[in-house]
Design a protein around this motif. Structure first.
Motif, PDB file in Angstrom:
ATOM      1  N   LEU A 131      13.646 -75.020  22.218  1.00 54.68           N
ATOM      2  CA  LEU A 131      12.565 -74.050  22.086  1.00 54.68           C
ATOM      3  C   LEU A 131      11.655 -74.211  23.306  1.00 54.68           C
ATOM      4  CD1 LEU A 131      10.983 -71.936  20.387  1.00 54.68           C
ATOM      5  CD2 LEU A 131       9.802 -73.871  19.304  1.00 54.68           C
ATOM      6  N   LEU A 132      11.690 -73.227  24.205  1.00 57.15           N
ATOM      7  CA  LEU A 132      10.927 -73.322  25.449  1.00 57.15           C
ATOM      8  C   LEU A 132       9.462 -72.930  25.276  1.00 57.15           C
ATOM      9  CD1 LEU A 132      13.473 -71.735  27.978  1.00 57.15           C
ATOM     10  CD2 LEU A 132      13.281 -74.120  27.235  1.00 57.15           C
ATOM     11  N   TYR A 133       9.206 -72.014  24.343  1.00 53.06           N
ATOM     12  CA  TYR A 133       7.834 -71.531  24.161  1.00 53.06           C
ATOM     13  C   TYR A 133       7.700 -70.957  22.758  1.00 53.06           C
ATOM     14  CZ  TYR A 133       3.647 -68.593  24.641  1.00 53.06           C
ATOM     15  OH  TYR A 133       2.405 -68.011  24.459  1.00 53.06           O
ATOM     16  N   GLU A 134       6.544 -71.196  22.140  1.00 51.17           N
ATOM     17  CA  GLU A 134       6.189 -70.557  20.879  1.00 51.17           C
ATOM     18  C   GLU A 134       4.708 -70.236  20.922  1.00 51.17           C
ATOM     19  OE1 GLU A 134       6.366 -71.194  16.013  1.00 51.17           O
ATOM     20  OE2 GLU A 134       6.905 -72.854  17.353  1.00 51.17           O
ATOM     21  N   GLY A 135       4.369 -68.969  20.731  1.00 51.18           N
ATOM     22  CA  GLY A 135       2.966 -68.591  20.771  1.00 51.18           C
ATOM     23  C   GLY A 135       2.805 -67.105  21.041  1.00 51.18           C
ATOM     24  N   PRO A 136       1.587 -66.673  21.370  1.00 53.49           N
ATOM     25  CA  PRO A 136       1.335 -65.248  21.629  1.00 53.49           C
ATOM     26  C   PRO A 136       2.032 -64.792  22.903  1.00 53.49           C
ATOM     27  CG  PRO A 136      -0.605 -66.559  22.167  1.00 53.49           C
ATOM     28  CD  PRO A 136       0.365 -67.488  21.502  1.00 53.49           C
ATOM     29  N   ALA A 137       2.372 -63.508  22.949  1.00 45.92           N
ATOM     30  CA  ALA A 137       3.057 -62.959  24.117  1.00 45.92           C
ATOM     31  C   ALA A 137       2.457 -61.613  24.474  1.00 45.92           C
ATOM     32  CB  ALA A 137       4.554 -62.809  23.838  1.00 45.92           C
ATOM     33  N   GLY A 138       1.574 -61.613  25.482  1.00 40.68           N
ATOM     34  CA  GLY A 138       1.092 -60.340  26.006  1.00 40.68           C
ATOM     35  C   GLY A 138       2.195 -59.634  26.757  1.00 40.68           C
ATOM     36  N   VAL A 139       2.945 -60.404  27.544  1.00 47.26           N
ATOM     37  CA  VAL A 139       4.108 -59.915  28.272  1.00 47.26           C
ATOM     38  C   VAL A 139       5.192 -60.961  28.147  1.00 47.26           C
ATOM     39  CG1 VAL A 139       5.039 -59.236  30.513  1.00 47.26           C
ATOM     40  CG2 VAL A 139       2.696 -58.616  29.924  1.00 47.26           C
ATOM     41  N   ALA A 140       6.429 -60.541  27.921  1.00 45.29           N
ATOM     42  CA  ALA A 140       7.562 -61.457  27.850  1.00 45.29           C
ATOM     43  C   ALA A 140       8.779 -60.731  28.402  1.00 45.29           C
ATOM     44  CB  ALA A 140       7.816 -61.915  26.410  1.00 45.29           C
ATOM     45  N   GLY A 141       9.363 -61.258  29.476  1.00 38.80           N
ATOM     46  CA  GLY A 141      10.495 -60.560  30.066  1.00 38.80           C
ATOM     47  C   GLY A 141      11.241 -61.405  31.057  1.00 38.80           C
ATOM     48  N   ALA A 142      12.295 -60.815  31.618  1.00 33.46           N
ATOM     49  CA  ALA A 142      13.145 -61.492  32.598  1.00 33.46           C
ATOM     50  C   ALA A 142      13.430 -60.535  33.743  1.00 33.46           C
ATOM     51  CB  ALA A 142      14.453 -61.947  31.945  1.00 33.46           C
ATOM     52  N   LEU A 171      17.892 -66.332  35.917  1.00 34.56           N
ATOM     53  CA  LEU A 171      16.889 -65.335  35.594  1.00 34.56           C
ATOM     54  C   LEU A 171      15.507 -65.943  35.751  1.00 34.56           C
ATOM     55  CD1 LEU A 171      18.306 -63.860  32.241  1.00 34.56           C
ATOM     56  CD2 LEU A 171      18.573 -62.912  34.539  1.00 34.56           C
ATOM     57  N   SER A 172      14.583 -65.158  36.264  1.00 31.84           N
ATOM     58  CA  SER A 172      13.179 -65.546  36.250  1.00 31.84           C
ATOM     59  C   SER A 172      12.563 -64.983  34.978  1.00 31.84           C
ATOM     60  CB  SER A 172      12.454 -64.994  37.474  1.00 31.84           C
ATOM     61  OG  SER A 172      11.063 -65.255  37.401  1.00 31.84           O
ATOM     62  N   VAL A 173      12.073 -65.878  34.123  1.00 28.17           N
ATOM     63  CA  VAL A 173      11.510 -65.482  32.829  1.00 28.17           C
ATOM     64  C   VAL A 173      10.023 -65.826  32.822  1.00 28.17           C
ATOM     65  CG1 VAL A 173      11.575 -65.866  30.334  1.00 28.17           C
ATOM     66  CG2 VAL A 173      13.707 -65.838  31.655  1.00 28.17           C
ATOM     67  N   ARG A 174       9.203 -64.876  32.386  1.00 29.53           N
ATOM     68  CA  ARG A 174       7.760 -65.124  32.286  1.00 29.53           C
ATOM     69  C   ARG A 174       7.272 -64.716  30.903  1.00 29.53           C
ATOM     70  NH1 ARG A 174       3.887 -64.100  37.252  1.00 29.53           N
ATOM     71  NH2 ARG A 174       3.896 -66.356  37.489  1.00 29.53           N
ATOM     72  N   VAL A 175       6.424 -65.578  30.344  1.00 21.99           N
ATOM     73  CA  VAL A 175       5.742 -65.272  29.087  1.00 21.99           C
ATOM     74  C   VAL A 175       4.256 -65.529  29.326  1.00 21.99           C
ATOM     75  CG1 VAL A 175       5.513 -65.764  26.640  1.00 21.99           C
ATOM     76  CG2 VAL A 175       7.758 -65.980  27.743  1.00 21.99           C
ATOM     77  N   TYR A 176       3.446 -64.496  29.161  1.00 23.22           N
ATOM     78  CA  TYR A 176       1.999 -64.613  29.388  1.00 23.22           C
ATOM     79  C   TYR A 176       1.311 -64.629  28.033  1.00 23.22           C
ATOM     80  CZ  TYR A 176      -2.550 -63.722  31.604  1.00 23.22           C
ATOM     81  OH  TYR A 176      -3.851 -63.818  32.051  1.00 23.22           O
ATOM     82  N   GLY A 177       0.623 -65.746  27.745  1.00 23.14           N
ATOM     83  CA  GLY A 177       0.051 -65.948  26.428  1.00 23.14           C
ATOM     84  C   GLY A 177      -1.412 -65.599  26.300  1.00 23.14           C
ATOM     85  N   ALA A 178      -2.031 -65.059  27.355  1.00 24.67           N
ATOM     86  CA  ALA A 178      -3.453 -64.713  27.274  1.00 24.67           C
ATOM     87  C   ALA A 178      -3.648 -63.394  26.530  1.00 24.67           C
ATOM     88  CB  ALA A 178      -4.048 -64.609  28.674  1.00 24.67           C
TER      89      ALA A 178
END
Length: 336
Positions: free
Chosen positions: A219-230, A253-260
């Protein structure tokens, strides 16, 4: 060169005039002026499948290019070198490769004679057996949906044209997307699982490093996701560097998850736009494959086109890659 050209007449700047320019510079090119995916599909089947081109010029936006790539794959046509002519709205690939106005691009290509122009390789994101330069969910997908809904209310004409570019996107964001998050249910929550080899990440100094506990199944991340993509390309369009490290690690793949939250993101809008790093609550991963599971259905986009609502998504690196005309390098060659 064996050249084929498709111009999407429904793209923001698509017109028969562009077709006239193609005929002027490349009178032997196979040219299609299309208004629908069905027309493009027929052209590929009748013209390209029997005799695949060496170079395919695609006039349109990111959605046009993405649709073209997937139709070529669907019909079993090997992906040729592709030159992007920026006729759409966001034009992410066109901006990344430095594509000039169509008349300039065609003049520079003609200067190459029978030689292929300089090319730049790009990997592809695969989701649900379709490929694209970027895909995901969050404010980008919502803003795209809001933008298209808002644009549909304007009749064809100058007012629609004024609102068809960056101004329209920002207007949709500030009048629809942001208020919905401020006064609505807020951002969805997501769990991101690594389904491939050990994950990598980007440290605060901008160096690629192994991600602790990032093995397959983690599990790489768990939380809010304003943006989540690859993505496999740095930009979403309009010069917005949404994935600034997209080509930092080959074959990942470059994956970004923004939690703000949306208000914090609005305050950091210009930092986000230019791809600033490090940024609080921004999570970067480099993976071969992953799955995202959301706590509710979210809008999903691929290459700038809305694909519907999803609660779970799997991303992986496509087996195919594509060679795009490197317009900046071509310009230098022509100038020399």
């Amino acid at each position: 060169m064996n050249i084929a050209v498709m111009v999407n007449l429904r793209a923001r700047r698509g017109s028969e005039r562009v077709g006239g320019l193609v005929q002027r510079f490349f009178p032997r090119a196979r040219l299609a002026l299309t208004r629908s995916l069905e027309e493009a599909r027929t052209w590929i089947s009748e013209q390209l499948r029997p005799n695949p081109p060496t170079l395919l010029l695609a006039g349109g936006g990111d959605g046009t290019i993405t649709g073209l790539l997937n139709e070529l794959r669907e019909q079993g046509v090997a992906l040729p070198a592709i030159g992007v002519l920026p006729l759409g709205t966001g034009n992410a690939w066109a901006h990344v490769t430095g594509a000039p106005r169509p008349v300039v691009a065609l003049r520079q290509l003609a200067a190459c004679g029978e030689r292929l122009p300089p090319l730049r390789p790009f990997s592809l994101v695969r989701v649900e057996n379709k490929v694209a330069p970027f895909a995901g969910t969050g404010w980008d997908a919502e803003m795209l949906r809001d933008f298209k809904d808002q644009l549909s209310k304007f009749p064809p004409g100058p007012l629609r044209e004024v609102n068809a570019g960056l101004r329209g996107y920002l207007g949709a964001m500030f009048t629809r997307t942001i208020p919905r998050h401020v006064f609505g249910s807020g951002d969805p929550r997501v769990k991101v699982y690594n389904l491939g080899g050990p994950a990598l990440t980007m440290d605060a100094r901008g160096c690629v490093v192994p991600l602790p506990h990032g093995e397959k199944g983690a599990l790489l991340y768990e939380g809010p996701a304003g943006v989540a993509g690859a993505a496999t390309t740095p930009e979403w369009g309009f010069g917005f560097k949404a994935f600034p490290f997209a080509q930092a690690v080959p074959h990942r793949l470059s994956v970004r998850v923004y939690g703000a939250g949306v208000l914090e993101a609005t305050r950091n809008m210009f930092k986000l736009w230019r791809g600033a790093h490090p940024l609080p609550k921004m999570n970067d991963f480099f993976v071969e494959r992953l799955r995202m599971e959301f706590d509710r259905e979210v809008p999903f986009q691929m290459g700038g086109d809305i694909m519907g609502m999803r609660r779970s998504l799997e991303f992986d690196l496509a087996q195919e890659s594509v060679q795009l005309v490197d317009w900046r390098q071509l310009q230098r060659l022509v100038a020399a």
